[in-house]
Design a protein around this motif. Structure first.
Motif, PDB file in Angstrom:
ATOM      1  N   ARG A   1      79.889   5.941  40.318  1.00 14.29           N
ATOM      2  CA  ARG A   1      79.631   5.996  41.943  1.00 14.29           C
ATOM      3  C   ARG A   1      78.437   5.895  42.111  1.00 14.29           C
TER       4      ARG A   1
ATOM      5  N   GLN B   1      76.959   2.179  43.153  1.00 19.43           N
ATOM      6  CA  GLN B   1      76.593   1.847  44.311  1.00 19.43           C
ATOM      7  C   GLN B   1      75.177   1.558  44.603  1.00 19.43           C
TER       8      GLN B   1
ATOM      9  N   GLU C   1      89.228   6.333  41.486  1.00 27.33           N
ATOM     10  CA  GLU C   1      88.805   6.632  42.850  1.00 27.33           C
ATOM     11  C   GLU C   1      87.321   5.905  43.158  1.00 27.33           C
TER      12      GLU C   1
ATOM     13  N   ALA D   1      87.835   2.211  43.081  1.00 27.18           N
ATOM     14  CA  ALA D   1      88.134   1.452  44.341  1.00 27.18           C
ATOM     15  C   ALA D   1      87.312   1.534  45.523  1.00 27.18           C
ATOM     16  N   GLU D   2      86.471   2.371  45.723  1.00 23.94           N
ATOM     17  CA  GLU D   2      85.338   2.520  46.658  1.00 23.94           C
ATOM     18  C   GLU D   2      84.291   1.744  46.399  1.00 23.94           C
TER      19      GLU D   2
ATOM     20  N   GLY E   1      84.989  -1.332  44.941  1.00 27.57           N
ATOM     21  CA  GLY E   1      85.437  -2.569  45.129  1.00 27.57           C
ATOM     22  C   GLY E   1      85.467  -2.881  46.871  1.00 27.57           C
ATOM     23  N   HIS E   2      85.709  -1.668  47.533  1.00 29.72           N
ATOM     24  CA  HIS E   2      85.764  -1.821  48.956  1.00 29.72           C
ATOM     25  C   HIS E   2      84.511  -2.044  49.590  1.00 29.72           C
TER      26      HIS E   2
ATOM     27  N   ASP F   1      89.429  -6.293  47.506  1.00 29.74           N
ATOM     28  CA  ASP F   1      90.844  -5.227  47.473  1.00 29.74           C
ATOM     29  C   ASP F   1      90.402  -4.153  46.899  1.00 29.74           C
ATOM     30  N   GLU F   2      90.956  -2.874  47.202  1.00 32.01           N
ATOM     31  CA  GLU F   2      90.389  -1.658  46.536  1.00 32.01           C
ATOM     32  C   GLU F   2      91.300  -1.434  44.930  1.00 32.01           C
ATOM     33  N   ASP F   3      92.077  -2.332  44.712  1.00 36.87           N
ATOM     34  CA  ASP F   3      93.013  -2.285  43.511  1.00 36.87           C
ATOM     35  C   ASP F   3      92.686  -3.383  42.717  1.00 36.87           C
TER      36      ASP F   3
END
Length: 346
Positions: free
Chosen positions: A45, A49, A107, A110-111, A113-114, A119-121
């Motif tokens: 995360r 990011q 989790e 997915a964040e 990716g957003h 797509d989150e998946d």
């Protein structure tokens, strides 16, 4: 990098105001929970990011044909997928670390990716489908007793550079064996583990061996006090050079440390300190007979030193370590990965 003719494009580190509270919480957590927090919150995360904007910009500007990343660096995974660029992974651990890492990051992945506009998946399957390059020989990976790798899992061997490395300084009795002690370059910056250096020196003081310890750039050797007569402490020494002359090693199970000793055919005692992969590395070393591992944590440094004396006395550990070294040396050199990578790039 520059002298070799390559461009260096550093991306952003994690902001201290985000990373500080997470790292500060770790001493109050149980080992497994702390490890999970670092994997999920730090690697997947905060770090990812922070890196993402710079990596998106580099991919957009460079228009690369391939992105090659390491296991725990996920910003480049998102940037490659956003740019439609093929990507591959350099595994920085035993194969069994990969599924454990993947299980912990669903989790935040997915964040991420957003944030990358995907797509989150998307990133999970993209990571699962990567070609993986590894420096671990099959005999060592197989020690877990599970199926290892597949068609997209390729193994290579990183040659050592002993011939070009400086000799270890001479001190004490040159007729006794050399024991190399290192807990990596990060341990010295982590307050809960500050005492492991002195503990190891004291525990090995009565061993009939010369002890060379490296402590990393964050530790001043003078702060360790008067050294035992058989010990010498340096902030850094070329690992290949130290292992080229060592009869045994005491380490923390870091990947570079563990694999360096195996490549040199040097038996080792692993005292895992702060991450699950250090435990895994120690278990694999012991399983193939190339050394021993002890319970995790700083309190295990003293019993680990006793096991070093066992390595020096029982030659079968060195025999097994040399067998692993031979298996590693039989693997293709990293240069042989180039056709694979160019093939992935199309």
């Amino acid at each position: 990098m520059a002298r070799a003719g390559f461009a260096h494009e550093p991306f952003a580190d994690a902001p201290p105001e985000l990373i500080g509270p997470v790292m500060g919480s770790l001493p109050s957590l149980e080992f497994e929970e702390a490890d999970e927090v670092v994997i999920r919150e730090v690697f997947a995360r905060i770090d990812a990011q922070a890196a993402l904007p710079g990596l998106l910009e580099v991919v957009e500007r460079w228009q690369p044909d391939l992105v090659l990343r390491e296991t725990a660096e996920l910003g480049s995974l998102a940037a490659a997928e956003r740019g439609g660029v093929p990507h591959a992974q350099v595994c920085i651990g035993m194969h069994e670390v990969l599924p454990r890492f993947a299980e912990s990051i669903g989790e935040p992945l997915a964040e991420l990716g957003h944030l990358a506009g995907l797509d989150e998946d998307r990133l999970g399957p993209a990571m699962d489908g990567e070609t993986v390059l590894s420096l671990v020989p099959e005999v060592l990976d197989r020690a877990s007793g599970t199926e290892q790798g597949g068609a997209g899992f390729l193994r290579f061997h990183e040659p050592t550079t002993v011939a070009d490395a400086p000799h270890v300084p001479v001190w004490g009795d040159p007729e006794v064996p050399l024991v190399y002690v290192t807990f990596g370059s990060v341990t010295g910056s982590l307050p809960p583990f500050a005492g492991v250096f002195r503990a190891a020196l004291d525990a090995l003081a009565d061993t009939e061996a010369r002890v060379l310890m490296t402590v990393g750039r964050k530790v001043d050797p003078a702060t360790l006090g008067a050294l035992p007569p058989n010990a010498r402490v340096e902030q850094w020494w070329p690992q290949d050079a130290a292992l080229g002359e060592a009869a045994a090693m005491l380490g923390h199970g870091g990947f570079g440390t563990t694999m360096g000793a195996l490549a040199a055919g040097v038996p080792q005692v692993v005292v895992p300190l702060f991450t699950f992969d250090q435990i895994v590395n120690g278990e694999h070393v012991q399983a193939v007979g190339a050394g021993l591992t002890v319970e995790r944590g700083p309190a295990s440094v003293e019993p680990a030193a006793a096991q070093v004396r066992r390595l020096l006395a029982e030659l079968e550990f060195a025999v097994c370590a040399r067998q692993v070294a031979a298996a590693m040396a039989d693997l293709p050199r990293p240069a042989d990965a180039v056709p694979v990578l160019t093939g992935l790039a199309g």
